[in-house]
Design a protein around this motif. Structure first.
Motif, PDB file in Angstrom:
ATOM      1  N   LEU A 153     -65.956  27.399 -28.025  1.00 50.75           N
ATOM      2  CA  LEU A 153     -65.609  28.622 -27.306  1.00 50.75           C
ATOM      3  C   LEU A 153     -64.363  28.415 -26.462  1.00 50.75           C
ATOM      4  O   LEU A 153     -63.477  29.286 -26.414  1.00 50.75           O
ATOM      5  N   LEU A 154     -64.277  27.272 -25.807  1.00 51.52           N
ATOM      6  CA  LEU A 154     -63.090  26.950 -25.002  1.00 51.52           C
ATOM      7  C   LEU A 154     -61.837  26.925 -25.869  1.00 51.52           C
ATOM      8  O   LEU A 154     -60.802  27.490 -25.505  1.00 51.52           O
ATOM      9  N   ARG A 155     -61.923  26.273 -27.019  1.00 54.23           N
ATOM     10  CA  ARG A 155     -60.778  26.204 -27.936  1.00 54.23           C
ATOM     11  C   ARG A 155     -60.333  27.601 -28.358  1.00 54.23           C
ATOM     12  O   ARG A 155     -59.143  27.925 -28.316  1.00 54.23           O
ATOM     13  N   ASP A 156     -61.291  28.437 -28.744  1.00 57.80           N
ATOM     14  CA  ASP A 156     -60.950  29.788 -29.195  1.00 57.80           C
ATOM     15  C   ASP A 156     -60.338  30.619 -28.066  1.00 57.80           C
ATOM     16  O   ASP A 156     -59.384  31.378 -28.285  1.00 57.80           O
ATOM     17  N   ALA A 158     -58.720  29.441 -25.425  1.00 52.50           N
ATOM     18  CA  ALA A 158     -57.393  28.898 -25.108  1.00 52.50           C
ATOM     19  C   ALA A 158     -56.353  29.382 -26.104  1.00 52.50           C
ATOM     20  O   ALA A 158     -55.252  29.813 -25.720  1.00 52.50           O
ATOM     21  N   VAL A 159     -56.676  29.335 -27.390  1.00 54.21           N
ATOM     22  CA  VAL A 159     -55.743  29.795 -28.422  1.00 54.21           C
ATOM     23  C   VAL A 159     -55.481  31.292 -28.276  1.00 54.21           C
ATOM     24  O   VAL A 159     -54.326  31.751 -28.357  1.00 54.21           O
ATOM     25  N   ILE A 161     -55.731  33.266 -25.577  1.00 56.71           N
ATOM     26  CA  ILE A 161     -54.992  33.675 -24.381  1.00 56.71           C
ATOM     27  C   ILE A 161     -53.570  33.120 -24.397  1.00 56.71           C
ATOM     28  O   ILE A 161     -52.624  33.812 -23.986  1.00 56.71           O
ATOM     29  N   TYR A 162     -53.374  31.888 -24.885  1.00 55.03           N
ATOM     30  CA  TYR A 162     -52.000  31.380 -25.015  1.00 55.03           C
ATOM     31  C   TYR A 162     -51.185  32.271 -25.954  1.00 55.03           C
ATOM     32  O   TYR A 162     -50.005  32.534 -25.709  1.00 55.03           O
ATOM     33  N   THR A 163     -51.818  32.730 -27.020  1.00 54.21           N
ATOM     34  CA  THR A 163     -51.120  33.630 -27.947  1.00 54.21           C
ATOM     35  C   THR A 163     -50.748  34.941 -27.252  1.00 54.21           C
ATOM     36  O   THR A 163     -49.651  35.466 -27.446  1.00 54.21           O
ATOM     37  N   ARG A 164     -51.654  35.435 -26.410  1.00 54.86           N
ATOM     38  CA  ARG A 164     -51.416  36.710 -25.736  1.00 54.86           C
ATOM     39  C   ARG A 164     -50.307  36.630 -24.675  1.00 54.86           C
ATOM     40  O   ARG A 164     -49.534  37.572 -24.513  1.00 54.86           O
ATOM     41  N   ILE A 165     -50.218  35.503 -23.959  1.00 58.08           N
ATOM     42  CA  ILE A 165     -49.244  35.400 -22.869  1.00 58.08           C
ATOM     43  C   ILE A 165     -47.927  34.774 -23.304  1.00 58.08           C
ATOM     44  O   ILE A 165     -46.994  34.692 -22.503  1.00 58.08           O
ATOM     45  N   SER A 166     -47.834  34.329 -24.543  1.00 58.77           N
ATOM     46  CA  SER A 166     -46.669  33.545 -24.969  1.00 58.77           C
ATOM     47  C   SER A 166     -45.357  34.296 -24.779  1.00 58.77           C
ATOM     48  O   SER A 166     -44.388  33.729 -24.253  1.00 58.77           O
ATOM     49  N   ASP A 167     -45.296  35.544 -25.176  1.00 57.20           N
ATOM     50  CA  ASP A 167     -44.034  36.284 -25.093  1.00 57.20           C
ATOM     51  C   ASP A 167     -43.614  36.560 -23.656  1.00 57.20           C
ATOM     52  O   ASP A 167     -42.430  36.456 -23.320  1.00 57.20           O
ATOM     53  N   VAL A 175     -49.595  26.424 -32.723  1.00 58.02           N
ATOM     54  CA  VAL A 175     -49.177  26.418 -34.129  1.00 58.02           C
ATOM     55  C   VAL A 175     -50.370  26.298 -35.067  1.00 58.02           C
ATOM     56  O   VAL A 175     -50.250  26.563 -36.260  1.00 58.02           O
ATOM     57  N   HIS A 176     -51.508  25.861 -34.542  1.00 58.55           N
ATOM     58  CA  HIS A 176     -52.739  25.779 -35.328  1.00 58.55           C
ATOM     59  C   HIS A 176     -53.827  26.587 -34.629  1.00 58.55           C
ATOM     60  O   HIS A 176     -53.954  26.531 -33.398  1.00 58.55           O
ATOM     61  N   LEU A 177     -54.617  27.312 -35.385  1.00 58.30           N
ATOM     62  CA  LEU A 177     -55.671  28.134 -34.799  1.00 58.30           C
ATOM     63  C   LEU A 177     -56.822  27.303 -34.257  1.00 58.30           C
ATOM     64  O   LEU A 177     -57.600  27.771 -33.424  1.00 58.30           O
ATOM     65  N   ALA A 178     -56.938  26.067 -34.735  1.00 57.22           N
ATOM     66  CA  ALA A 178     -58.016  25.192 -34.264  1.00 57.22           C
ATOM     67  C   ALA A 178     -57.441  23.829 -33.892  1.00 57.22           C
ATOM     68  O   ALA A 178     -57.650  22.837 -34.590  1.00 57.22           O
TER      69      ALA A 178
END
Length: 365
Positions: A153-156, A158-159, A161-167, A175-178
């Motif tokens: 759950l933590l991994r998912d 993190a991926v 929210i990092y994707t959401r705030i990146s821009d 670069v990897h979903l897992a």
């Protein structure tokens, strides 16, 4: 006949020049961070993910062992000292090039303020007190006893929210979903020097101390993941870990984010506040939170070696200063300045946005 340089030495020299030019020219540092590193990271971390153990830790251990053992082997074989030293030096040069091309040239990228286009705001008693007042409230409200962490759950989270705030916050998307986190290979020794996690630059893998306590785990995970995403500044990695964890809907992850900067908040407060102000702030923190902080400190101090730890601190301080982090290990606490600047920028942006809405048809100014 004149001796010609071997092809490998010519390639090594060219790569060294490339590294040094990238460090000197900001445009090259930006190009590397934005265009080269994501590809390198995808390749190296994809390879690293095939192994259940930290291959970077193994590589460093074998390299140090080889550098120490090879001179002994060379002398047994009657090799001249000049040849032995030249080979050790060449190997170290290749490791140096590999380190910077694989990850280290991210030190040459623009800082957070430039990437995210957030103006720097200097500390004032007013903005610091406002930040601390809001922070203590959120810390207290988020408190939850944490006995264990769901790693998947933590991994998912993190991926996601990092994707959401990146821009908006100037950080790469994973670069990897897992992404595969590794446990440090030499955890007992690592605990002696007080390190809770690390970024393995040679294979773009991030590792965590096997002794980590559950309340520290999410913030440390997202901190080291920030390094994997190309963030070199410790303050910035703390900032991104805080942003990711505190935006999570999972209570355990959210509290870990707020709790992760408590030490930095108190350190800054002691330097900027009077004794009376500091005591009032300290007394506002929930007793359960302070008990947790004390227990954590006692837990790690029982494992810490002052001698080994001070040597590691000195070496790491030199390393950071040698890579454009002028404040050295103090860089960790600079996360508070980043948070204050970002909060002020965000508040101003919201005010401008609301002001624009009031001028639309159907709204009055």
């Amino acid at each position: 006949m004149k001796h010609k340089l071997p092809i490998r030495i010519i390639i090594l020299i060219l790569l060294l020049v490339l590294v040094w030019l990238t460090q000197l020219l900001p445009a090259m540092g930006t190009f590397y961070a934005n265009s080269i590193y994501p590809v390198v990271s995808w390749c190296l971390s994809g390879f690293s993910n095939l192994f259940p153990f930290a291959i970077g830790d193994l590589f460093i251990f074998l390299s140090i062992t080889g550098i120490i053992v090879y001179p002994i082997y060379g002398r047994i074989k009657k090799q001249p000292w000049k040849k032995i030293l030249l080979r050790d030096t060449e190997y170290l040069a290749w490791v140096y090039v590999w380190f910077y091309l694989a990850w280290g040239l991210n030190y040459s990228q623009p800082n957070f303020y430039q990437r995210a286009e957030v103006p720097y705001t200097a500390y004032t008693p007013e903005n610091f007190n406002k930040f601390v007042d809001d922070y203590i409230t959120r810390l207290n409200d988020s408190y939850i006893p944490i006995k264990s962490i769901n790693n998947d759950l933590l991994r998912d989270e993190a991926v996601r929210i990092y994707t959401r705030i990146s821009d908006s916050l100037g950080v790469h998307r994973p670069v990897h979903l897992a992404p595969r986190v590794k446990t440090m290979m030499f955890t007992p020794f690592i605990s002696m020097v007080g390190v809770t996690g690390s970024m393995g630059p040679f294979f773009c893998e991030f590792t965590l101390n096997g002794d980590l306590l559950p309340p520290q785990y999410p913030a440390t995970y997202t901190h080291e993941l920030a390094h994997l995403l190309g963030i070199t500044s410790e303050a910035e990695a703390n900032f991104y870990a805080y942003q990711v964890c505190t935006r999570s809907t999972v209570p355990e992850i959210r509290f870990s984010g707020y709790f992760s900067i408590l030490g930095h908040v108190l350190a800054n407060a002691r330097a900027l506040m009077t004794e009376e102000e500091y005591e009032q702030l300290f007394n506002r923190i929930r007793p359960e939170v302070m008990d947790l902080a004390r227990n954590n400190q006692e837990y790690w101090m029982a494992k810490y070696s002052p001698l080994v730890g001070s040597i590691q601190d000195w070496i790491y301080d030199l390393y950071l200063k040698g890579n454009k982090i002028e404040s050295g290990r103090k860089n960790y606490s600079e996360v508070i300045g980043l948070l204050i600047s970002y909060n002020i920028y965000k508040d101003a942006h919201e005010r401008r946005k609301n002001g624009s809405l009031r001028t639309l048809p159907g709204h009055t100014r």
